[in-house]
Scaffold this motif. Structure first.
Motif, PDB file in Angstrom:
ATOM      1  N   PHE A   1       9.694   2.052  -1.199  1.00  7.67           N
ATOM      2  CA  PHE A   1       8.247   1.741  -1.255  1.00  7.67           C
ATOM      3  C   PHE A   1       8.100   0.460  -2.165  1.00  7.67           C
ATOM      4  O   PHE A   1       7.389  -0.507  -1.863  1.00  7.67           O
ATOM      5  CB  PHE A   1       7.534   2.887  -2.056  1.00  7.67           C
TER       6      PHE A   1
ATOM      7  N   SER B   1       6.825  -3.116  -0.871  1.00  2.00           N
ATOM      8  CA  SER B   1       5.725  -3.710  -1.461  1.00  2.00           C
ATOM      9  C   SER B   1       6.045  -5.217  -2.049  1.00  2.00           C
ATOM     10  O   SER B   1       5.404  -6.191  -1.888  1.00  2.00           O
ATOM     11  CB  SER B   1       5.105  -2.870  -2.727  1.00  2.00           C
ATOM     12  N   GLY B   2       7.165  -5.178  -2.672  1.00  2.00           N
ATOM     13  CA  GLY B   2       7.950  -6.547  -3.264  1.00  2.00           C
ATOM     14  C   GLY B   2       7.881  -7.546  -2.279  1.00  2.00           C
ATOM     15  O   GLY B   2       7.746  -8.866  -2.461  1.00  2.00           O
TER      16      GLY B   2
ATOM     17  N   VAL C   1       1.692   1.711   3.380  1.00  3.44           N
ATOM     18  CA  VAL C   1       0.736   3.052   3.664  1.00  3.44           C
ATOM     19  C   VAL C   1       1.576   4.193   3.579  1.00  3.44           C
ATOM     20  O   VAL C   1       2.586   4.008   4.095  1.00  3.44           O
ATOM     21  CB  VAL C   1      -0.160   3.171   4.642  1.00  3.44           C
ATOM     22  N   ARG C   2       1.474   5.061   2.777  1.00  2.00           N
ATOM     23  CA  ARG C   2       2.222   6.367   2.491  1.00  2.00           C
ATOM     24  C   ARG C   2       1.684   7.400   3.151  1.00  2.00           C
ATOM     25  O   ARG C   2       0.597   7.819   2.809  1.00  2.00           O
ATOM     26  CB  ARG C   2       2.447   6.413   1.091  1.00  2.00           C
TER      27      ARG C   2
ATOM     28  N   GLY D   1      -3.363   8.316   3.030  1.00  6.27           N
ATOM     29  CA  GLY D   1      -2.607   7.107   2.773  1.00  6.27           C
ATOM     30  C   GLY D   1      -3.255   5.716   3.052  1.00  6.27           C
ATOM     31  O   GLY D   1      -2.935   4.891   2.214  1.00  6.27           O
ATOM     32  N   LEU D   2      -4.322   5.904   4.076  1.00 10.23           N
ATOM     33  CA  LEU D   2      -4.872   4.705   4.247  1.00 10.23           C
ATOM     34  C   LEU D   2      -5.736   4.261   3.211  1.00 10.23           C
ATOM     35  O   LEU D   2      -6.160   3.124   2.639  1.00 10.23           O
ATOM     36  CB  LEU D   2      -5.817   4.723   5.528  1.00 10.23           C
TER      37      LEU D   2
ATOM     38  N   GLU E   1      -5.415   5.170  -0.263  1.00 13.24           N
ATOM     39  CA  GLU E   1      -4.578   4.717  -1.095  1.00 13.24           C
ATOM     40  C   GLU E   1      -4.244   3.279  -1.065  1.00 13.24           C
ATOM     41  O   GLU E   1      -4.125   2.811  -1.922  1.00 13.24           O
ATOM     42  CB  GLU E   1      -3.375   5.834  -1.148  1.00 13.24           C
ATOM     43  N   GLU E   2      -3.823   3.043   0.057  1.00 14.14           N
ATOM     44  CA  GLU E   2      -3.404   1.475   0.438  1.00 14.14           C
ATOM     45  C   GLU E   2      -4.696   0.579   0.181  1.00 14.14           C
ATOM     46  O   GLU E   2      -4.617  -0.387  -0.518  1.00 14.14           O
ATOM     47  CB  GLU E   2      -2.955   1.258   1.780  1.00 14.14           C
TER      48      GLU E   2
ATOM     49  N   ARG F   1      -5.274   0.293  -3.539  1.00 13.31           N
ATOM     50  CA  ARG F   1      -4.145  -0.565  -4.282  1.00 13.31           C
ATOM     51  C   ARG F   1      -4.316  -1.941  -4.035  1.00 13.31           C
ATOM     52  O   ARG F   1      -4.425  -2.960  -4.963  1.00 13.31           O
ATOM     53  CB  ARG F   1      -2.697  -0.258  -3.527  1.00 13.31           C
ATOM     54  N   GLU F   2      -4.876  -2.539  -2.776  1.00  9.90           N
ATOM     55  CA  GLU F   2      -5.096  -3.789  -2.399  1.00  9.90           C
ATOM     56  C   GLU F   2      -6.247  -4.196  -3.197  1.00  9.90           C
ATOM     57  O   GLU F   2      -6.236  -5.376  -4.022  1.00  9.90           O
ATOM     58  CB  GLU F   2      -5.426  -3.789  -0.858  1.00  9.90           C
TER      59      GLU F   2
ATOM     60  N   SER G   1      -1.528  -9.575  -0.794  1.00 11.24           N
ATOM     61  CA  SER G   1      -0.354  -9.466  -0.423  1.00 11.24           C
ATOM     62  C   SER G   1       0.749 -10.217  -1.301  1.00 11.24           C
ATOM     63  O   SER G   1       1.633  -9.566  -1.675  1.00 11.24           O
ATOM     64  CB  SER G   1       0.075  -9.945   1.096  1.00 11.24           C
TER      65      SER G   1
ATOM     66  N   LYS H   1       1.460  -8.263  -4.348  1.00  9.82           N
ATOM     67  CA  LYS H   1       2.327  -7.000  -4.029  1.00  9.82           C
ATOM     68  C   LYS H   1       3.671  -7.101  -4.615  1.00  9.82           C
ATOM     69  O   LYS H   1       4.791  -6.403  -4.692  1.00  9.82           O
ATOM     70  CB  LYS H   1       2.602  -6.701  -2.608  1.00  9.82           C
ATOM     71  N   GLY H   2       4.150  -8.509  -5.014  1.00  9.89           N
ATOM     72  CA  GLY H   2       5.346  -8.925  -5.586  1.00  9.89           C
ATOM     73  C   GLY H   2       5.727  -8.329  -6.778  1.00  9.89           C
ATOM     74  O   GLY H   2       6.782  -7.804  -7.071  1.00  9.89           O
TER      75      GLY H   2
ATOM     76  N   ALA I   1       5.059  -5.148  -8.056  1.00  5.32           N
ATOM     77  CA  ALA I   1       4.374  -3.717  -7.689  1.00  5.32           C
ATOM     78  C   ALA I   1       4.749  -2.946  -8.600  1.00  5.32           C
ATOM     79  O   ALA I   1       4.292  -1.601  -8.373  1.00  5.32           O
ATOM     80  CB  ALA I   1       5.088  -3.530  -6.172  1.00  5.32           C
TER      81      ALA I   1
ATOM     82  N   ALA J   1       2.110  -0.711  -9.510  1.00  2.00           N
ATOM     83  CA  ALA J   1       1.445  -0.123  -8.341  1.00  2.00           C
ATOM     84  C   ALA J   1       2.037   1.000  -7.792  1.00  2.00           C
ATOM     85  O   ALA J   1       1.653   1.815  -6.986  1.00  2.00           O
ATOM     86  CB  ALA J   1       1.546  -0.936  -7.170  1.00  2.00           C
ATOM     87  N   ASP J   2       3.293   1.306  -8.458  1.00  4.03           N
ATOM     88  CA  ASP J   2       4.090   2.639  -8.139  1.00  4.03           C
ATOM     89  C   ASP J   2       3.263   3.817  -8.397  1.00  4.03           C
ATOM     90  O   ASP J   2       3.005   3.953  -9.239  1.00  4.03           O
ATOM     91  CB  ASP J   2       5.189   2.739  -8.918  1.00  4.03           C
ATOM     92  N   PRO J   3       2.975   4.491  -7.381  1.00  5.39           N
ATOM     93  CA  PRO J   3       1.998   5.626  -7.336  1.00  5.39           C
ATOM     94  C   PRO J   3       2.543   6.854  -8.244  1.00  5.39           C
ATOM     95  O   PRO J   3       3.969   6.844  -8.408  1.00  5.39           O
ATOM     96  CB  PRO J   3       1.651   6.184  -5.981  1.00  5.39           C
TER      97      PRO J   3
END
Lengths: 237, 142
Positions: free
Chosen positions: A44, A48-49, A55-56, B104-105, B107-108, B111-112, B123, B126-127, B129, B132-134
């Protein structure tokens, strides 16, 4: 052209970054979606990185859950082409680019990468080879069209197919079944030759028991598919 | 079938019936899922009371023993119940899968959105992250 490349992944920290980088290289304008099955490793974070959308969906729902989610994502975000490849590094991103081209040019509604269309260099275990041959024969028989690699995980579809699959919630996605269902729905399903590398890192989630279950489930669903009512394309809304 | 056997089977059917109704009363069993149970109770009770009907059933299935006919009928009804619950499990599976996909959708998307709010394009953001780790203890994890 709005293209989404979906990569289902479960515990693929060894390959996911490379796979994403290769897709970037060959398809610089495409969006990348990793569907992560709640990996217990760093999949994950790495995905992401690397700048992919992630999507999970729990891996309990197997590949069906992942691929169906990709279809929903593509449908709701207005993508015109959805492509899919594996996260283990066995598929080449340049093959995916050719498969996408087959769909973009209108040559096919569904383009499936086949390892056996031109060469049979990819080596398989006996059980897998039997399963693959069996499915290819069965699907060719049912559809009346020659298919050589019905369990292939590298493929691309156009917007009509995205809508068709995304709207049918009850459809439990599997590669073999998808070919039969989409063909019967009236979509033009065609194979494109691809080459495949042997897995170099990580382990396959495909154990012997799962392989047998996969073959069993696939055979049952594909054979019963013939007795199901076809939902023609374009009737989903 | 002896009166004693009739009594035992009849009582058994009544006990089962009461248990089913009690579970519904306590809302531990949905009315929707009682259909086959109630059917089973009704059939077993009627066959236990109504001797002639049981004899007819015994004749139809070709046994001289009414009691084995009763067992046969009961067994078939239990199979029906099991099949019914297999379909319930399958539909629960489909529904939970559907929900997992939606979560899932969502959650994504969330996050965005968070990344957008905290600045930067989704995007590229996201570097980093790390934040953002759930939740690793998420109940969705297998």
């Amino acid at each position: 052209m709005h293209i989404l490349v979906a990569i289902p992944a479960y515990n693929e920290e060894g390959s996911i970054t490379d796979v994403i980088a290769q897709v970037r290289e060959h398809l610089p304008t495409a969006d990348i979606l990793v569907v992560d099955g709640y990996s217990t490793d760093r999949t994950f974070k790495l995905a992401s990185g690397a700048g992919a959308h992630v999507v999970r969906v729990p891996s309990t729902y197997a590949i069906a859950g992942a691929v169906e989610t990709a279809f929903l994502y593509a449908y709701r975000n207005g993508f015109e082409v959805l492509a899919r490849m594996d996260s283990d590094g066995q598929h080449h991103a340049r093959d995916l680019a050719r498969i996408i081209q087959a769909v973009v040019s209108g040559w096919a509604d569904v383009a499936v990468g086949s390892r056996y269309l031109e060469s049979d260099s990819y080596e398989n275990t006996l059980t897998r080879a039997i399963g693959i041959t069996l499915f290819a024969a069965l699907v060719s028989r049912i559809t009346g069209k020659r298919f050589t690699d019905t369990t292939s995980g590298i493929m691309a579809v156009n917007r009509d197919v995205i809508r068709y699959v995304a709207v049918h919630h009850q459809f439990d996605y599997s590669e073999v079944e998808a070919i039969v269902i989409l063909h019967r729905a009236g979509f033009n399903v065609r194979e494109v030759p691809v080459t495949m590398r042997q897995r170099t890192v990580g382990t396959s989630s495909f154990t012997t028991v799962r392989a047998f279950y996969y073959v069993f489930k696939g055979l049952l669903s594909v054979m019963l598919e013939v007795f199901r009512r076809v939902r023609p394309r374009g009737t989903e809304l | 079938m002896t009166p004693r056997q009739q009594l035992i089977w009849g009582l058994g059917a009544i006990v089962l019936l009461v248990m089913v109704l009690e579970l519904v009363r306590r809302r531990r069993l949905r009315e929707e899922h009682t259909v086959f149970w109630l059917l089973t109770c009704a059939v077993l009770l009627s066959l236990a009371i109504w001797r002639r009907a049981l004899n007819v059933v015994a004749q139809i299935v070709g046994t001289t023993l009414p009691l084995s006919a009763l067992f046969g009928v009961g067994f078939f009804l239990v199979l029906l119940i099991m099949l019914h619950f297999s379909t319930v499990v399958s539909s629960l599976w489909q529904q939970s899968k559907q929900m997992a996909k939606e979560i899932g959708l969502l959650e994504e998307a969330l996050r965005e959105l968070k990344h957008e709010i905290h600045g930067g394009t989704p995007s590229s953001a996201k570097g980093h992250a790390g934040d953002a780790d759930p939740d690793p203890e998420s109940s969705l994890r297998n």
